[in-house]
Design a protein around this motif. Structure first.
Motif, short mmCIF file in Angstrom:
data_model
loop_
_atom_site.label_atom_id
_atom_site.label_comp_id
_atom_site.label_asym_id
_atom_site.label_seq_id
_atom_site.Cartn_x
_atom_site.Cartn_y
_atom_site.Cartn_z
N THR A 171 0.32 -1.31 0.14
CA THR A 171 0.38 0.17 0.00
C THR A 171 0.93 0.67 -0.03
N MET A 172 0.19 2.40 -0.45
CA MET A 172 0.88 3.13 -0.33
C MET A 172 -0.25 4.93 0.57
N LEU A 173 0.89 5.16 1.64
CA LEU A 173 -0.17 5.87 2.25
C LEU A 173 0.17 7.37 2.07
N THR A 174 -1.05 8.67 2.54
CA THR A 174 0.15 9.66 1.18
C THR A 174 -1.07 10.56 2.68
N GLY A 175 -0.22 11.45 3.16
CA GLY A 175 -0.49 12.72 4.13
C GLY A 175 0.08 13.76 3.62
N LYS A 176 -0.05 15.08 5.07
CA LYS A 176 0.75 15.72 5.46
C LYS A 176 2.18 15.72 5.36
N GLU A 177 2.19 15.42 5.90
CA GLU A 177 4.35 14.60 5.85
C GLU A 177 4.36 14.43 4.58
N GLY A 178 4.17 13.78 3.70
CA GLY A 178 4.63 12.68 2.50
C GLY A 178 4.23 11.33 1.95
N VAL A 179 5.21 11.07 1.44
CA VAL A 179 4.34 9.18 0.84
C VAL A 179 4.62 8.57 2.32
N VAL A 180 4.22 8.06 2.50
CA VAL A 180 4.99 5.67 2.75
C VAL A 180 4.10 4.84 1.97
N PHE A 181 5.30 3.76 1.89
CA PHE A 181 5.30 2.82 0.93
C PHE A 181 5.20 1.47 2.23
N ILE A 182 4.35 0.88 2.12
CA ILE A 182 4.48 -0.08 3.06
C ILE A 182 4.20 -1.66 2.72
N ARG A 183 5.12 -2.53 2.30
CA ARG A 183 5.02 -3.89 1.86
C ARG A 183 4.73 -5.05 2.84
N GLY A 184 4.50 -5.74 3.30
CA GLY A 184 4.20 -7.30 3.98
C GLY A 184 3.69 -8.68 3.26
N GLU A 185 4.85 -9.74 3.79
CA GLU A 185 4.69 -10.75 4.19
C GLU A 185 3.88 -10.61 4.67
N TRP A 186 2.64 -11.64 4.54
CA TRP A 186 2.40 -12.98 5.68
C TRP A 186 1.57 -14.29 5.56
N ASN A 187 1.64 -15.35 6.72
CA ASN A 187 2.24 -16.29 6.55
C ASN A 187 1.12 -16.91 7.82
N LYS A 188 -0.21 -17.31 7.93
CA LYS A 188 -1.34 -17.58 9.24
C LYS A 188 -1.10 -16.37 9.31
N GLU A 189 -0.55 -17.04 10.90
CA GLU A 189 0.22 -15.89 11.91
C GLU A 189 1.53 -15.53 12.05
N THR A 190 2.52 -15.24 11.26
CA THR A 190 3.35 -14.35 11.10
C THR A 190 3.83 -13.18 10.26
N MET A 191 4.16 -11.99 9.98
CA MET A 191 3.93 -11.02 9.45
C MET A 191 5.32 -10.17 9.60
N ASN A 192 5.93 -10.20 8.07
CA ASN A 192 7.29 -9.77 8.65
C ASN A 192 6.78 -9.03 6.71
N GLY A 193 8.35 -7.19 7.16
CA GLY A 193 7.29 -6.13 6.01
C GLY A 193 8.80 -5.14 6.33
N SER A 194 8.40 -4.63 5.33
CA SER A 194 9.08 -3.50 5.19
C SER A 194 7.96 -1.91 4.92
N ILE A 195 8.70 -0.34 5.40
CA ILE A 195 7.89 0.54 5.34
C ILE A 195 9.05 1.48 5.48
N THR A 196 8.39 2.28 3.52
CA THR A 196 9.67 3.62 3.72
C THR A 196 9.16 4.79 3.65
N GLU A 197 9.68 6.18 4.48
CA GLU A 197 8.57 7.25 4.41
C GLU A 197 9.43 8.05 2.91
N GLN A 198 8.78 8.66 2.38
CA GLN A 198 9.25 9.91 1.62
C GLN A 198 8.89 11.21 1.89
#
Length: 157
Positions: A123-150
């Motif tokens: 997903t990509m979030l937009t707000g007054k501060e800028g843009v945030v890109f979030i990517r997650g991988e999940w399998n059942k009860e486990t999630m890992n991912g990355s967040i990049t704020e621009q």
């Protein structure tokens, strides 16, 4: 001499303007529409199975809420920070980012491999501060991912 030069410039300009208008009057040709891609029966079946698997993952993620703890090797302030990610009706919401003025948004789901049970959402979030890109991988009860704020001030986290 200057009078003739000025008239010559006007004549020259009129000549090219009328030439440009004449070019615009020619019929407009639109590019041909490409022929639809023809798939084999096996390709259609494989595509249908992939779509079904993506829909199953979408159903699995929909209505879920994840309590996350962040880790960062580049920013010690972030390490240990917590947030709650909510997925509801095709919308992604982050408690922490909402407090910062980022609004809920849609997300996409993909499956990296036919044999894996892992789903990937982005997903990509937009707000007054800028843009945030979030990517997650999940399998059942486990999630890992990355967040990049621009952010607007040029910083990237």
């Amino acid at each position: 001499m200057k009078k003739y030069f000025g008239l010559g410039l006007v004549f020259f300009s009129l000549f090219f303007a009328s030439a440009a208008i004449a070019e615009d009057a020619s019929p407009v040709q639109t590019p041909a529409v490409p022929a639809p891609v023809k798939r084999t029966e096996a390709e259609e079946k494989k595509l249908a199975e992939l779509r079904k698997k993506i829909e199953e993952k979408r159903t699995e993620l929909n209505g879920s809420e994840w309590e996350l703890t962040f880790n960062s090797s580049s920013n010690p302030k972030i390490k240990g920070a917590k947030d709650i990610f909510t997925f509801q009706n095709g919308q992604f919401k982050s408690t922490g980012y909402q407090k910062r003025g980022f609004t809920p948004t849609n997300y996409t789901i993909t499956i990296p491999s036919e044999t894996e049970e892992t789903g990937v959402w982005e997903t990509m979030l937009t707000g007054k501060e800028g843009v945030v890109f979030i990517r997650g991988e999940w399998n059942k009860e486990t999630m890992n991912g990355s967040i990049t704020e621009q952010l607007e001030d040029g910083k990237e986290i």
